[in-house]
Design a protein around this motif. Structure first.
Motif, PDB file in Angstrom:
ATOM      1  N   GLU A 485       0.835  -1.194   0.000  1.00 19.28           N
ATOM      2  CA  GLU A 485       0.000   0.000   0.000  1.00 19.28           C
ATOM      3  C   GLU A 485       0.873   1.248   0.000  1.00 19.28           C
ATOM      4  N   ASP A 486       0.235   2.404  -0.138  1.00 21.64           N
ATOM      5  CA  ASP A 486       0.990   3.654  -0.196  1.00 21.64           C
ATOM      6  C   ASP A 486       1.152   4.323   1.161  1.00 21.64           C
ATOM      7  N   GLY A 487       0.485   3.813   2.197  1.00 19.64           N
ATOM      8  CA  GLY A 487       0.602   4.420   3.510  1.00 19.64           C
ATOM      9  C   GLY A 487      -0.211   5.683   3.663  1.00 19.64           C
ATOM     10  N   LYS A 488      -0.921   6.066   2.627  1.00 17.61           N
ATOM     11  CA  LYS A 488      -1.778   7.256   2.691  1.00 17.61           C
ATOM     12  C   LYS A 488      -3.249   6.864   2.660  1.00 17.61           C
ATOM     13  N   HIS A 489      -3.586   6.043   1.690  1.00 19.00           N
ATOM     14  CA  HIS A 489      -4.968   5.573   1.590  1.00 19.00           C
ATOM     15  C   HIS A 489      -5.191   4.307   2.411  1.00 19.00           C
ATOM     16  N   CYS A 490      -4.135   3.499   2.534  1.00 14.56           N
ATOM     17  CA  CYS A 490      -4.209   2.232   3.260  1.00 14.56           C
ATOM     18  C   CYS A 490      -2.885   2.013   3.990  1.00 14.56           C
ATOM     19  N   ASN A 491      -2.896   1.112   4.955  1.00 16.73           N
ATOM     20  CA  ASN A 491      -1.667   0.785   5.685  1.00 16.73           C
ATOM     21  C   ASN A 491      -0.658   0.127   4.750  1.00 16.73           C
ATOM     22  N   ARG A 492       0.631   0.339   5.012  1.00 15.58           N
ATOM     23  CA  ARG A 492       1.677  -0.135   4.113  1.00 15.58           C
ATOM     24  C   ARG A 492       1.722  -1.651   4.004  1.00 15.58           C
ATOM     25  N   ASP A 493       1.256  -2.379   5.034  1.00 16.20           N
ATOM     26  CA  ASP A 493       1.278  -3.843   5.014  1.00 16.20           C
ATOM     27  C   ASP A 493       0.118  -4.437   4.220  1.00 16.20           C
ATOM     28  N   ALA A 494      -0.812  -3.600   3.758  1.00 16.92           N
ATOM     29  CA  ALA A 494      -1.982  -4.041   2.980  1.00 16.92           C
ATOM     30  C   ALA A 494      -2.921  -4.939   3.768  1.00 16.92           C
TER      31      ALA A 494
END
Length: 569
Positions: A485-494
């Motif tokens: 993920e991008d860390g903006k819309h969703c958490n980086r770990d998906a």
């Protein structure tokens, strides 16, 4: 080292905590291992191993944990671990759980410095909560793009009956304050089937990289059960992550996430329906067993004399919002997943033979006399304690009521299971695939350690070293997906992302969700590995990122593929 008043049952109270967690902490494409060994030598109580490929591993120093592992009396014992990106910087940070002490959060500085290394940020992020914990999981409860943390307590962290908060540590109980003062010994389950004197769990909201302790009662998570494992996944298909909590000595708990505001407990009306079981839940693994698109729940349990309860397989029709607990039906017996005549622990889900169906691997065996051999043969502890186990809470709730466990066994040396999913039922092929050893096993993590497209196995043992098993499955089609993920819309770990694949003629379909931890004392490979059977060719992949934005693309099978969150363009 254990307080003299608890030494006779110390083997029971220290019978768990041997755990393994898998992640690529250094970003080289290979899955690395972190292991907790609470009963081993101090330097080995917490160990990080870098995967060098070819099933070769190199020990990596962890100076941030040196003080922790050397001082169990004041710091507690490492009892579990969880990798997750708490600060959304793109690398894996490490949570180390604690039994009778304080958990640690180690921030990975790979993203900042270009080299993997860890800084202890426990004090600023967690504070100093005292825990008797074996499990934790992460989820983006409120879908703000940051992972929230849920830590379970198995036993009560604080002793009851005292005017001031008094931590319960197995190493040093408080002295009696008056004749007949037994308050310090009131630590055992006060019910064999409905114990509510366990530990209150902890929940931390992630406020853009700053963990903030939440009011668990206000969230709907205020029970005080004996929490052994926490499963997290979207059980009703609404895009919000729910929780299933496996509790020892009493009913499990299902919590449905109500749009990030609170959790709603779901309980059946009749006995042995979901939330009304009297079983000793050890493991909570989530996965779509029957291919209907909704995660089912596998809960391991005991099936022995005096405790002939058996594991649970809650099959989920996805209609919990309208049917409540009736949306789940226990089909462990019908599907041959009961795990009969075994003392069950971890139960990992994964497609071991790459036929497109999720299988279950099951760890078994309680305690032996490897550490405390006294007699020529290891006597049956339950023979001596059957009457005590059936007494009222004011007897068996106190540790001094129990007989001496030293030199005795509780259902030891049992075979583990490899239960292959045949569609309508499971078949145990453990002997056929070489799992003939008898164990006192705990957690099972599944990970593709050699990147060859099949799931290898890591198994923890409370009284033995970690077991590593290479999977040499027959050649079949497969597809591996690593989501970022991008860390903006969703958490980086998906985490919370749902993936559906379609392939073949006639069209076949599989659905998986990205989970963090998915089983007792074990965190497996975060990559999604789909078995395709005899199919070779392109696969249609449909992704619902964190319950929100959707993406669709065709990809070639037979490889691992990284897919990033789609840009706005």
């Amino acid at each position: 080292m254990v307080d003299p008043r608890l030494r006779h049952v110390a083997k029971w109270l220290l019978s768990v905590g041997d755990a393994v967690a898998v992640a690529d902490f250094d970003g080289d494409g290979w899955q690395d291992l972190f292991v907790t060994y609470p009963l081993k030598a101090p330097r080995d109580r917490a160990a990080l191993y870098r995967n060098l490929g070819g099933f070769r591993f190199q020990r990596v120093p962890l100076p941030a944990l040196d003080n922790y592992v050397q001082h169990p009396r004041t710091q507690g014992l490492p009892s579990g671990a969880l990798w997750f990106d708490y600060d959304n910087d793109g690398d894996k940070d490490l949570l180390v759980l604690s039994g009778y002490g304080y958990p640690r959060l180690l921030a990975n500085r790979l993203a900042e410095t270009g080299e993997a290394g860890f800084e202890d940020v426990s004090q600023t992020q967690l504070g100093r909560p005292f825990t008797v914990s074996l499990t934790a999981n992460v989820l983006d409860m409120d879908r703000d793009g940051w992972l929230d943390l849920y830590i379970g307590n198995a036993m009560p962290p604080y002793l009851s009956g005292y005017d001031r908060p008094t931590p319960f540590t197995i190493f040093d109980l408080p002295d009696p304050e008056y004749p007949g003062d037994r308050r310090a010994l009131n630590v055992m389950p006060r019910s064999w089937h409905n114990a509510d004197n366990g530990g209150r769990d902890l929940f931390f909201f992630n406020r853009r990289g700053r963990l903030e302790a939440a009011d668990v009662d206000g969230l709907g998570l205020g029970e005080t059960r004996w929490t052994l494992d926490i499963g997290a996944g979207d059980l009703n298909g609404d895009g919000w992550t729910d929780l299933y909590v496996a509790n020892d000595f009493g009913p499990d708990s299902l919590y449905i996430n109500r749009r990030g505001q609170r959790f709603e407990a779901i309980r059946g009306v009749l006995r042995n329906t979901l939330g009304r079981d009297t079983y000793k839940g050890m493991n909570a693994s989530l996965g779509d067993i029957d291919g209907n698109g909704f995660d089912d729940i596998y809960v391991s349990n005991v099936h022995e004399p005096l405790q002939a309860e058996g594991s649970l397989l809650w099959m989920n029709d996805g209609q919990v919002d309208s049917k409540g607990a009736d949306a789940f039906r226990d089909e462990a017996t019908r599907r041959n997943a009961l795990n009969p005549r075994r003392f069950g622990w971890g139960g990992a889900m994964g497609d071991m033979d790459r036929d497109g169906r999720l299988d279950i691997l099951h760890a078994n065996g309680m305690v032996d006399d490897a550490y405390d051999r006294i007699y020529p043969a290891c006597g049956d502890y339950w023979y001596w304690n059957a009457r005590i186990a059936l007494t009222g809470p004011d007897i068996h709730g106190y540790a001094d009521s129990w007989a001496d466990l030293r030199g005795r066994c509780i259902f030891p040396y049992e075979k583990n299971r490899v239960m292959l999913n045949q569609g309508q039922f499971f078949v145990d092929v453990a002997d056929r695939v070489g799992w003939t050893q008898k164990d006192n096993a705990r957690g099972i993590a599944l990970a593709d350690l050699d990147n060859d497209g099949d799931l290898d196995v890591l198994m923890t043992h409370q009284f033995q070293p970690l077991g590593i098993f290479r999977n040499d499955a027959a050649v079949k089609g497969w597809l591996g997906l690593e989501l970022h993920e991008d860390g903006k819309h969703c958490n980086r770990d998906a985490l919370g992302t749902r993936v559906e694949i379609r392939y073949g003629d006639p069209v076949q379909r599989q659905v998986r969700e990205v989970h963090a931890s998915n089983g007792l004392s074990a965190q497996g490979d975060a990559r999604l590995l789909f078995g395709l059977g005899d199919y070779q060719g392109d696969v249609l992949v449909r992704i619902r990122w964190c319950g929100d934005r959707q993406q669709e693309r065709h990809v070639a099978s037979g490889r691992y593929l990284r897919i990033d969150y789609p840009s706005s363009s």
